[in-house]
Design a protein around this motif. Structure first.
Motif, short mmCIF file in Angstrom:
data_model
loop_
_atom_site.label_atom_id
_atom_site.label_comp_id
_atom_site.label_asym_id
_atom_site.label_seq_id
_atom_site.Cartn_x
_atom_site.Cartn_y
_atom_site.Cartn_z
N VAL A 93 0.77 -1.31 -0.05
CA VAL A 93 -0.15 0.18 0.09
C VAL A 93 0.77 1.34 0.03
CG1 VAL A 93 -1.96 -1.00 1.18
CG2 VAL A 93 -0.05 0.08 2.66
N ASP A 94 0.39 2.25 -0.48
CA ASP A 94 0.72 3.44 -0.68
C ASP A 94 0.64 4.38 0.76
OD1 ASP A 94 1.93 6.25 -0.91
OD2 ASP A 94 0.27 6.82 -2.59
N PHE A 95 1.28 4.10 1.76
CA PHE A 95 0.89 4.27 3.16
C PHE A 95 1.19 5.78 3.57
CE2 PHE A 95 0.33 4.25 7.89
CZ PHE A 95 -0.67 3.33 7.96
N ASP A 96 1.99 6.40 2.89
CA ASP A 96 2.56 7.74 3.06
C ASP A 96 1.83 8.86 2.10
OD1 ASP A 96 3.80 7.44 0.66
OD2 ASP A 96 6.06 7.56 1.76
N GLY A 97 1.01 8.23 1.18
CA GLY A 97 0.13 8.82 0.32
C GLY A 97 0.89 9.77 -0.74
N GLY A 131 1.41 8.62 -3.69
CA GLY A 131 1.06 8.19 -5.03
C GLY A 131 1.86 6.92 -5.43
N LYS A 132 3.12 6.59 -4.86
CA LYS A 132 3.80 5.29 -4.98
C LYS A 132 3.93 4.20 -4.03
CE LYS A 132 7.30 8.07 -6.10
NZ LYS A 132 8.55 8.60 -6.70
N ARG A 133 3.79 3.24 -4.38
CA ARG A 133 4.09 2.15 -3.42
C ARG A 133 5.59 1.62 -3.55
NH1 ARG A 133 0.04 -2.70 -4.68
NH2 ARG A 133 1.18 -2.79 -6.76
N ALA A 152 7.20 4.31 5.66
CA ALA A 152 5.74 4.34 5.91
C ALA A 152 5.03 3.15 4.89
CB ALA A 152 5.08 5.63 5.71
N ASP A 153 5.51 3.24 3.59
CA ASP A 153 5.03 2.25 2.92
C ASP A 153 5.49 0.88 3.15
OD1 ASP A 153 4.03 4.51 1.37
OD2 ASP A 153 5.15 3.85 -0.39
N ALA A 154 6.53 0.53 3.70
CA ALA A 154 7.08 -0.87 3.88
C ALA A 154 6.52 -1.31 5.06
CB ALA A 154 8.60 -0.84 4.02
CA CA Z 1 4.25 5.83 -1.04
#
Ligand code: CA
Length: 410
Positions: A216-220, A222-224, A231-233
């Protein structure tokens, strides 16, 4: 079975004259030809021919020619893979030493520092996914030393080599295509497609199929980005455990002390019932008010006892070994501020891989359901061991040791 494999091989080889020869052979002769011919067939295809052979399938999956060419240009076989596929540290080291090294010293010290740095992120992860964020931090530590070692192997080289060598059948071939799809869709630079020798990616070491499904793109932004974004990991690892069914508010379990003479059976009871039987927490962390837990002896009835919940099984989905899962669990408790706990692990020799495979083979011969024959002692194998132990009237602790092997050989 052998005949079907033989026919499949014949179709792949596409040699008509040879096919006619085989069809006239007896099964025994055909089998001999099969055994003799297969290595030659594998050897006859070079690595670059193999990689080129993946192209049509990649294009059919929607991977562009440009992506495929960029990923595979100049790709060579990784000569270190053969050695690495035979090395599985959590399977050969005694469990106590393995866990001790991963829940103390620099793992703990570095982990505490990292947890301080990402405390707000951990809170957000817990709020959004319901997963214990310290378990996520512990997985982060176990997988890559909290992001410090995400691997330097080229993902396409590793996966193509594993697929070429047909390690685990077609598993890595499919992962290779998933890696191509990640490369294409996530806008990752070619030089960033690095990971472990087995193609696991990023700070929490997702294999490509897990990345595609759960990242998921947890930090928002636009990229995983499982490589560069903590945050994404960590958010992706939590998303994965949440999807597997993590029960919010339940711990993974507790190390416990049992009253003298307490039965060693793997029974499941409510926490309140365990308390009423006089079972107590061995690390000072209280039992939860609700939910249930199962008695578990990862190193046999003489070793430490644990009560484990369904959430422990979720950790086991990340990596099926109990050495790994208990390391994550106990490290998580230390990272959340729990006290050190002295566990009295047995130091006896454990069974080697060949002996564990013999245990599995003999259990299967006796009619027990054995989920794998590769020597990996996963949950289902422990159940088969417990059932066998119960049938011969010994303590059913589910632990494969020299004594068990002796009993099975009778
Ligand atoms: Ca991200």
């Amino acid at each position: 079975m052998v005949w079907e494999r033989l026919l499949r091989w014949r179709n792949q080889a596409g040699s008509n004259s040879f096919a006619i020869t085989i069809s006239r052979c007896s099964h025994v002769v055909a089998l001999a030809l099969f055994v003799f011919a297969l290595p030659q067939q594998v050897r006859s295809e070079t690595f670059s021919q193999f990689v080129n052979g993946l192209r049509a399938e990649a294009l059919a999956l929607g991977i562009s020619a440009r992506t495929f060419d960029s990923a595979t240009k100049g790709l060579t076989v990784d000569p270190s893979i053969d050695r690495l596929t035979k090395r599985q540290p959590e399977l050969v080291k005694p469990i106590g030493g393995y866990i001790g090294r991963r829940t103390s010293g620099s793992m703990l010290k570095t982990g505490r520092g990292r947890v301080k740095q990402v405390r707000r992120l951990l809170t957000r992860i817990e709020q959004r996914t319901g997963v214990d964020p310290y378990v996520i931090a512990a997985i982060w530590g176990m997988e890559t030393g909290y992001g410090g070692n995400i691997g330097k192997s080229d993902v396409f080289r590793s996966l193509a080599t594993l697929a070429f060598k047909r390690y685990r059948d077609d598993f890595f071939r499919r992962e290779f295509f998933d890696a191509l799809l990640i490369f294409q869709k996530e806008g990752v630079a070619r030089s960033r497609m690095v990971g472990s020798w087995a193609g696991a990616i990023g700070q929490t070491q997702f294999i490509p199929s897990t990345f595609r499904r759960y990242a998921v793109d947890f930090d928002g932004d636009g990229k995983r980005d499982l490589w560069g974004s903590r945050a994404d990991a960590l958010g992706s690892a939590a998303n994965y455990l949440a999807d597997l069914g993590w029960i919010k508010g339940q711990p993974w379990g507790r190390p416990v002390r049992l009253p003298n003479g307490f039965p060693r059976d793997a029974v499941t009871l409510d926490w309140a019932d365990w308390r009423s039987f006089g079972v107590t927490s061995a690390n000072g962390l209280a039992f939860p008010r609700t939910g249930s837990a199962t008695l578990f002896f990862p190193a046999g009835a003489e070793g430490p006892a644990f009560l484990i919940t369904a959430n422990y099984d979720i950790i086991r989905e990340y990596n099926s070994s109990d050495s790994y899962s208990l390391s994550v669990a106990l490290l998580a408790d230390r990272l959340r501020g729990g006290p050190a706990v002295a566990l009295n692990w047995p130091t006896d020799e454990t069974l080697n891989k060949a002996q564990r495979m013999e245990v599995q083979r003999r259990l299967a011969q006796k009619g027990y359901e054995v989920p794998n024959r590769t020597g990996r002692i996963i949950k289902g194998v422990r159940k088969a061991i417990r059932d066998f132990q119960a049938s011969i009237g010994v303590v059913p602790d589910g632990y494969p040791d020299v004594e068990l092997l002796r009993q099975l050989r009778v």
